[in-house]
Design an enzyme around this catalytic site. Structure first.
Site, PDB file in Angstrom:
ATOM      1  N   TYR A 126      49.086  19.319   8.087  1.00 40.11           N
ATOM      2  CA  TYR A 126      47.660  19.570   7.880  1.00 40.11           C
ATOM      3  C   TYR A 126      46.994  19.904   9.215  1.00 40.11           C
ATOM      4  CZ  TYR A 126      48.001  17.451   3.227  1.00 40.11           C
ATOM      5  OH  TYR A 126      48.337  17.174   1.927  1.00 40.11           O
ATOM      6  N   TYR A 165      56.418  16.964   3.352  1.00 38.78           N
ATOM      7  CA  TYR A 165      56.344  16.293   4.655  1.00 38.78           C
ATOM      8  C   TYR A 165      56.687  14.812   4.490  1.00 38.78           C
ATOM      9  CZ  TYR A 165      51.668  15.068   2.873  1.00 38.78           C
ATOM     10  OH  TYR A 165      50.622  14.638   2.097  1.00 38.78           O
ATOM     11  N   ARG A 175      56.661  13.446   0.680  1.00 41.82           N
ATOM     12  CA  ARG A 175      55.742  13.940  -0.338  1.00 41.82           C
ATOM     13  C   ARG A 175      56.204  15.306  -0.809  1.00 41.82           C
ATOM     14  NH1 ARG A 175      50.978  12.963  -1.770  1.00 41.82           N
ATOM     15  NH2 ARG A 175      52.101  13.177  -3.707  1.00 41.82           N
ATOM     16  N   HIS A 178      52.313  20.040  -2.367  1.00 40.64           N
ATOM     17  CA  HIS A 178      51.180  19.862  -3.282  1.00 40.64           C
ATOM     18  C   HIS A 178      49.916  20.446  -2.675  1.00 40.64           C
ATOM     19  CE1 HIS A 178      51.093  16.332  -0.594  1.00 40.64           C
ATOM     20  NE2 HIS A 178      49.778  16.360  -0.752  1.00 40.64           N
ATOM     21  N   HIS A 180      45.653  19.754  -2.911  1.00 35.86           N
ATOM     22  CA  HIS A 180      44.579  18.860  -3.359  1.00 35.86           C
ATOM     23  C   HIS A 180      43.457  19.682  -3.995  1.00 35.86           C
ATOM     24  CE1 HIS A 180      46.114  15.368  -0.977  1.00 35.86           C
ATOM     25  NE2 HIS A 180      46.592  16.329  -0.218  1.00 35.86           N
TER      26      HIS A 180
END
Length: 260
Positions: A126, A165, A175, A178, A180
């Site tokens: 991110y 990640y 994870r 995906h 959000h």
């Protein structure tokens, strides 16, 4: 160099409704599909789960009447994550289109709804100061955008497929890839938040967060299937993700685990 943004092609399909509407009032909520607040396999829930009964607090007028969003509030590249942060070229990664509809419990589209989305880059990192994963920051990818649904509840955006990640749950916890999502109603108190996953990801069945969802159908509604008919040839694959606000086919929302 200056990066010019081509107009996004609307990948809308004349597909059938995702389920058959029923006549009458609201559907009865099925609270058994939601994960428990305390789930030791998801380590963060141990400290986050409430230890006392929840209190009901009356909402204020500002929470239930605003905000109201319009097309003038959005920029021309808000729904194009490939271009809206680009500095000197395209971001790295698999180019994809995500599209779908925001629906009520009877299958009707919800118009003029603000849909926000944010994600990691293709390496799984991110753009956030607290993300210290060793994957590099992509200088041409910001990782966030937004769109308004049209009169039929339809939205779409273009991006790169996020990478998985690792995270500090237990040893070797990862994870799945995906995106959000945040969906606004007519006020801040109605905001709903969820995550979209990708069909065929082998990390989905072993994700410590997703395994807390006891109902398989509820989990399946978080997984976007590949949609070749909406893909752009020689450019972008497409995935379809419909968001159902309530009812028997409701999307699972992480900030409304008690039922929406």
């Amino acid at each position: 160099m200056n990066v010019q943004a081509p107009a996004l092609r609307d990948p809308r399909l004349n597909s059938p409704e995702p389920f058959t509407p029923r006549d009458g009032g609201f559907f009865q909520r099925d609270r058994t599909i939601h994960p428990p607040a305390y789930a030791p396999g998801y380590k963060s829930s141990v400290l986050r789960s409430p230890r006392q009964s929840l209190l009901s607090i009356e909402t204020s007028v500002s929470e239930i009447t605003g905000p109201v969003f319009g097309h003038n509030d959005l920029g021309p590249l808000d729904n194009d994550l490939i271009r809206n942060y680009a500095k000197d070229g395209d971001p790295v990664g698999e180019r994809i289109i995500v599209h779908g509809r925001v629906l009520d419990e009877t299958g009707r589209g919800v118009p003029n709804t603000l849909v926000e989305f944010w994600q990691a880059n293709a390496g799984g990192r991110y753009r956030h100061k607290k993300d210290t994963y060793l994957a590099p920051i992509d200088p041409n990818f910001g990782g966030c955008g937004r769109a308004l649904t049209d009169d039929t509840g339809y939205y779409y955006f273009r991006t790169v497929k996020p990478g998985p990640y690792p995270w500090r749950n237990f040893v070797n916890s990862w994870r799945p890839a995906h995106i959000h999502f945040s969906v606004f109603g007519s006020g801040f108190a109605q905001r709903l938040i969820t995550q979209m996953y990708f069909e065929g990801d082998p990390l989905i069945p072993i994700c410590p967060i997703l395994t807390t969802i006891p109902d398989k159908d509820a989990l399946d509604r978080l997984v976007a299937p590949l949609d070749l008919n909406a893909s752009t040839p020689f450019d972008s694959l497409a995935y379809r993700f419909d968001i159902v606000l309530r009812g028997q086919r409701s999307t699972y929302f992480e900030n409304r685990p008690e039922g929406n």
